[in-house]
Design a protein around this motif. Structure first.
Motif, PDB file in Angstrom:
ATOM      1  N   ASP A  25      -3.116  -1.131  -3.550  1.00 26.18           N
ATOM      2  CA  ASP A  25      -2.944  -1.604  -4.871  1.00 26.18           C
ATOM      3  C   ASP A  25      -3.726  -1.271  -5.889  1.00 26.18           C
ATOM      4  OD1 ASP A  25      -0.923  -3.488  -3.979  1.00 26.18           O
ATOM      5  OD2 ASP A  25      -2.324  -5.013  -3.172  1.00 26.18           O
ATOM      6  N   GLU A  28      -2.153   1.930  -7.187  1.00 31.32           N
ATOM      7  CA  GLU A  28      -0.669   2.216  -7.609  1.00 31.32           C
ATOM      8  C   GLU A  28      -0.490   2.788  -8.861  1.00 31.32           C
ATOM      9  OE1 GLU A  28       0.929  -1.796  -7.225  1.00 31.32           O
ATOM     10  OE2 GLU A  28      -0.228  -2.609  -8.535  1.00 31.32           O
ATOM     11  N   ASP A  29      -1.400   2.689  -9.928  1.00 29.11           N
ATOM     12  CA  ASP A  29      -1.252   2.987 -11.286  1.00 29.11           C
ATOM     13  C   ASP A  29      -1.932   4.337 -11.591  1.00 29.11           C
ATOM     14  OD1 ASP A  29       0.192   0.501 -11.946  1.00 29.11           O
ATOM     15  OD2 ASP A  29      -1.262  -0.460 -12.155  1.00 29.11           O
ATOM     16  N   LYS A 106       7.354  -2.521  -4.071  1.00 29.48           N
ATOM     17  CA  LYS A 106       6.440  -1.417  -4.521  1.00 29.48           C
ATOM     18  C   LYS A 106       6.835  -0.411  -3.465  1.00 29.48           C
ATOM     19  CE  LYS A 106       3.198  -4.236  -6.934  1.00 29.48           C
ATOM     20  NZ  LYS A 106       1.700  -4.596  -7.118  1.00 29.48           N
ATOM     21  N   TYR A 107       6.764  -0.896  -2.352  1.00 35.24           N
ATOM     22  CA  TYR A 107       6.614   0.038  -1.223  1.00 35.24           C
ATOM     23  C   TYR A 107       7.788  -0.319  -0.068  1.00 35.24           C
ATOM     24  CZ  TYR A 107       1.988   0.332  -2.732  1.00 35.24           C
ATOM     25  OH  TYR A 107       0.970   0.262  -3.500  1.00 35.24           O
TER      26      TYR A 107
END
Length: 200
Positions: A25, A28-29, A106-107
């Motif tokens: 997390d 992630e960006d 996301k995954y």
């Protein structure tokens, strides 16, 4: 300590992970000018791939997509979440799509992965032959293909099955290395003419 644990990785601080390591997390960006992966909470530069690698990956993904059976789907270059410190990005993952929200996910959770394919390139030999298969096996992924570049430049597919009692991969008993043609029924029947894979 709490503030440190909650911070996000940035282009300025990614090389200084918190004591426990970055989590999926937290990165992630993260945008960096190179391909990277999170390994045990540390951002690691990924080796550059060559056109042979990318072409083979794309063609194998296409063949798997054509052979798909319910409830499976296939993606390339998609994070598979082993744990919060290890979201590897395999070349191809075949997974059980039931319960996965395409618009929110996301995954791919590792428990949904049924086959992972890694195409070996000069910068990923140790990872694809040793580290990643050990990690995928420990996480319970049933099948693993390692694709090597043969002496004739044609792909050779090494097929592995999970030995659940030992928690490691063993070569497929019937045909551990597919040369010329890949034929298997795990996790579903698929046949790939490896000699034609690189024909333009």
């Amino acid at each position: 300590m709490i503030a440190e644990r909650l911070e996000k990785a940035t282009p300025e601080n990614w090389m200084f992970p918190p004591e426990e390591g970055w989590t999926a997390d937290q990165v992630e960006d993260l945008e960096l000018p190179f391909d990277w992966e999170l390994v045990d909470g540390v951002v690691v530069v990924r080796g550059r791939t060559v056109p042979w690698h990318n072409y083979v990956r794309r063609r194998i993904e296409r063949h798997l997509e054509d052979a798909l059976r319910e409830p499976y789907d296939v993606l390339s270059e998609q994070c598979v979440l082993i744990d919060k410190y290890n979201p590897p990005v395999p070349d191809i993952v075949v997974y059980d799509k039931r319960g996965i929200d395409l618009f929110e996910a996301k995954y791919i959770p590792v428990e949904k992965a049924v086959l992972i394919v890694e195409v070996v390139s000069p910068g990923s030999r140790q990872d694809d032959r040793v580290r990643k298969p050990a990690m995928y096996a420990a996480a319970g992924v049933p099948y693993y293909w390692r694709v090597e570049r043969g002496e004739d430049n044609l792909p050779e597919v090494h097929e592995y099955w999970l030995h659940r009692e030992r928690g490691e991969y063993i070569p497929c008993p019937e045909r551990p290395c597919h040369v010329g043609k890949l034929e298997t029924d795990r996790p579903f029947p698929v046949a790939i003419d490896l000699t034609a894979l690189l024909k333009l």
